[in-house]
Design a protein around this motif. Structure first.
Motif, PDB file in Angstrom:
ATOM      1  N   ASP A  27     -50.104  39.261  -6.598  1.00  0.00           N
ATOM      2  CA  ASP A  27     -50.135  37.824  -6.293  1.00  0.00           C
ATOM      3  C   ASP A  27     -51.370  37.145  -6.900  1.00  0.00           C
ATOM      4  O   ASP A  27     -52.013  36.302  -6.272  1.00  0.00           O
ATOM      5  CB  ASP A  27     -50.071  37.570  -4.792  1.00  0.00           C
ATOM      6  CG  ASP A  27     -48.722  37.916  -4.197  1.00  0.00           C
ATOM      7  OD1 ASP A  27     -47.714  37.845  -4.936  1.00  0.00           O
ATOM      8  OD2 ASP A  27     -48.661  38.252  -3.002  1.00  0.00           O
ATOM      9  N   GLY A  28     -51.718  37.563  -8.127  1.00  0.00           N
ATOM     10  CA  GLY A  28     -52.795  36.901  -8.853  1.00  0.00           C
ATOM     11  C   GLY A  28     -54.187  37.447  -8.625  1.00  0.00           C
ATOM     12  O   GLY A  28     -55.151  36.912  -9.162  1.00  0.00           O
ATOM     13  N   ALA A  29     -54.316  38.504  -7.835  1.00  0.00           N
ATOM     14  CA  ALA A  29     -55.645  39.055  -7.572  1.00  0.00           C
ATOM     15  C   ALA A  29     -55.593  40.582  -7.593  1.00  0.00           C
ATOM     16  O   ALA A  29     -54.573  41.167  -7.226  1.00  0.00           O
ATOM     17  CB  ALA A  29     -56.159  38.578  -6.219  1.00  0.00           C
ATOM     18  N   PRO A  30     -56.679  41.230  -7.996  1.00  0.00           N
ATOM     19  CA  PRO A  30     -56.718  42.696  -7.925  1.00  0.00           C
ATOM     20  C   PRO A  30     -56.845  43.151  -6.473  1.00  0.00           C
ATOM     21  O   PRO A  30     -57.454  42.468  -5.646  1.00  0.00           O
ATOM     22  CB  PRO A  30     -57.972  43.057  -8.726  1.00  0.00           C
ATOM     23  CG  PRO A  30     -58.811  41.838  -8.700  1.00  0.00           C
ATOM     24  CD  PRO A  30     -57.881  40.668  -8.570  1.00  0.00           C
ATOM     25  N   VAL A  31     -56.238  44.292  -6.174  1.00  0.00           N
ATOM     26  CA  VAL A  31     -56.249  44.832  -4.813  1.00  0.00           C
ATOM     27  C   VAL A  31     -56.474  46.334  -4.888  1.00  0.00           C
ATOM     28  O   VAL A  31     -55.954  47.002  -5.772  1.00  0.00           O
ATOM     29  CB  VAL A  31     -54.909  44.548  -4.097  1.00  0.00           C
ATOM     30  CG1 VAL A  31     -54.838  45.247  -2.751  1.00  0.00           C
ATOM     31  CG2 VAL A  31     -54.692  43.064  -3.932  1.00  0.00           C
ATOM     32  N   THR A  32     -57.246  46.866  -3.946  1.00  0.00           N
ATOM     33  CA  THR A  32     -57.410  48.305  -3.795  1.00  0.00           C
ATOM     34  C   THR A  32     -56.963  48.701  -2.403  1.00  0.00           C
ATOM     35  O   THR A  32     -57.408  48.112  -1.411  1.00  0.00           O
ATOM     36  CB  THR A  32     -58.878  48.730  -3.991  1.00  0.00           C
ATOM     37  OG1 THR A  32     -59.282  48.376  -5.316  1.00  0.00           O
ATOM     38  CG2 THR A  32     -59.043  50.234  -3.791  1.00  0.00           C
ATOM     39  N   ALA A  33     -56.060  49.676  -2.338  1.00  0.00           N
ATOM     40  CA  ALA A  33     -55.633  50.252  -1.064  1.00  0.00           C
ATOM     41  C   ALA A  33     -56.216  51.651  -0.981  1.00  0.00           C
ATOM     42  O   ALA A  33     -56.089  52.434  -1.920  1.00  0.00           O
ATOM     43  CB  ALA A  33     -54.115  50.305  -0.988  1.00  0.00           C
ATOM     44  N   ALA A  34     -56.889  51.958   0.106  1.00  0.00           N
ATOM     45  CA  ALA A  34     -57.510  53.268   0.287  1.00  0.00           C
ATOM     46  C   ALA A  34     -56.964  53.914   1.548  1.00  0.00           C
ATOM     47  O   ALA A  34     -56.758  53.240   2.563  1.00  0.00           O
ATOM     48  CB  ALA A  34     -59.024  53.137   0.389  1.00  0.00           C
ATOM     49  N   ILE A  35     -56.709  55.218   1.460  1.00  0.00           N
ATOM     50  CA  ILE A  35     -56.224  55.960   2.619  1.00  0.00           C
ATOM     51  C   ILE A  35     -56.912  57.320   2.642  1.00  0.00           C
ATOM     52  O   ILE A  35     -57.050  57.975   1.601  1.00  0.00           O
ATOM     53  CB  ILE A  35     -54.689  56.103   2.591  1.00  0.00           C
ATOM     54  CG1 ILE A  35     -54.176  56.788   3.843  1.00  0.00           C
ATOM     55  CG2 ILE A  35     -54.214  56.806   1.345  1.00  0.00           C
ATOM     56  CD1 ILE A  35     -52.667  56.785   3.993  1.00  0.00           C
ATOM     57  N   ALA A  36     -57.374  57.723   3.810  1.00  0.00           N
ATOM     58  CA  ALA A  36     -57.998  59.031   3.989  1.00  0.00           C
ATOM     59  C   ALA A  36     -56.992  59.941   4.682  1.00  0.00           C
ATOM     60  O   ALA A  36     -56.389  59.559   5.697  1.00  0.00           O
ATOM     61  CB  ALA A  36     -59.262  58.907   4.830  1.00  0.00           C
ATOM     62  N   LEU A  37     -56.781  61.119   4.117  1.00  0.00           N
ATOM     63  CA  LEU A  37     -55.809  62.067   4.650  1.00  0.00           C
ATOM     64  C   LEU A  37     -56.474  63.410   4.905  1.00  0.00           C
ATOM     65  O   LEU A  37     -57.289  63.864   4.093  1.00  0.00           O
ATOM     66  CB  LEU A  37     -54.663  62.279   3.652  1.00  0.00           C
ATOM     67  CG  LEU A  37     -53.879  61.051   3.218  1.00  0.00           C
ATOM     68  CD1 LEU A  37     -52.961  61.397   2.053  1.00  0.00           C
ATOM     69  CD2 LEU A  37     -53.082  60.492   4.374  1.00  0.00           C
ATOM     70  N   ASP A  38     -56.112  64.043   6.030  1.00  0.00           N
ATOM     71  CA  ASP A  38     -56.581  65.417   6.198  1.00  0.00           C
ATOM     72  C   ASP A  38     -55.703  66.320   5.338  1.00  0.00           C
ATOM     73  O   ASP A  38     -54.768  65.862   4.680  1.00  0.00           O
ATOM     74  CB  ASP A  38     -56.597  65.830   7.673  1.00  0.00           C
ATOM     75  CG  ASP A  38     -55.217  65.897   8.326  1.00  0.00           C
ATOM     76  OD1 ASP A  38     -54.202  66.099   7.617  1.00  0.00           O
ATOM     77  OD2 ASP A  38     -55.149  65.759   9.562  1.00  0.00           O
TER      78      ASP A  38
END
Length: 70
Positions: A27-38
């Motif tokens: 939607d016109g902007a950079p995005v970072t999704a972060a997830i921590a997993l065991d």
């Protein structure tokens, strides 16, 4: 960022891994999704991603005719 419109980074942690998905344009902007997993969650996630990739490949490439109706 690479020449793709997304980048995936995986960093080991003491408990498992940290996944970071960078999207160049959401939607016109950079995005970072972060997830921590065991470790157990990371294995489950990896299996799910492999299954999804296999399903997508089957849907993408046509199957040769078998000569029988199912």
């Amino acid at each position: 960022m690479s020449d793709r419109d997304w980048t995936l980074r995986v960093t080991p942690t003491e408990a498992g891994v940290r996944l970071e998905l960078d999207l160049a344009d959401l939607d016109g902007a950079p995005v970072t999704a972060a997830i921590a997993l065991d470790r157990a969650e990371a294995r489950h996630f990896a299996r799910a991603m492999l299954a999804a990739a296999g399903d997508a490949a089957e849907r993408t490439f046509p199957h040769p005719p078998t000569g029988r109706e199912d």
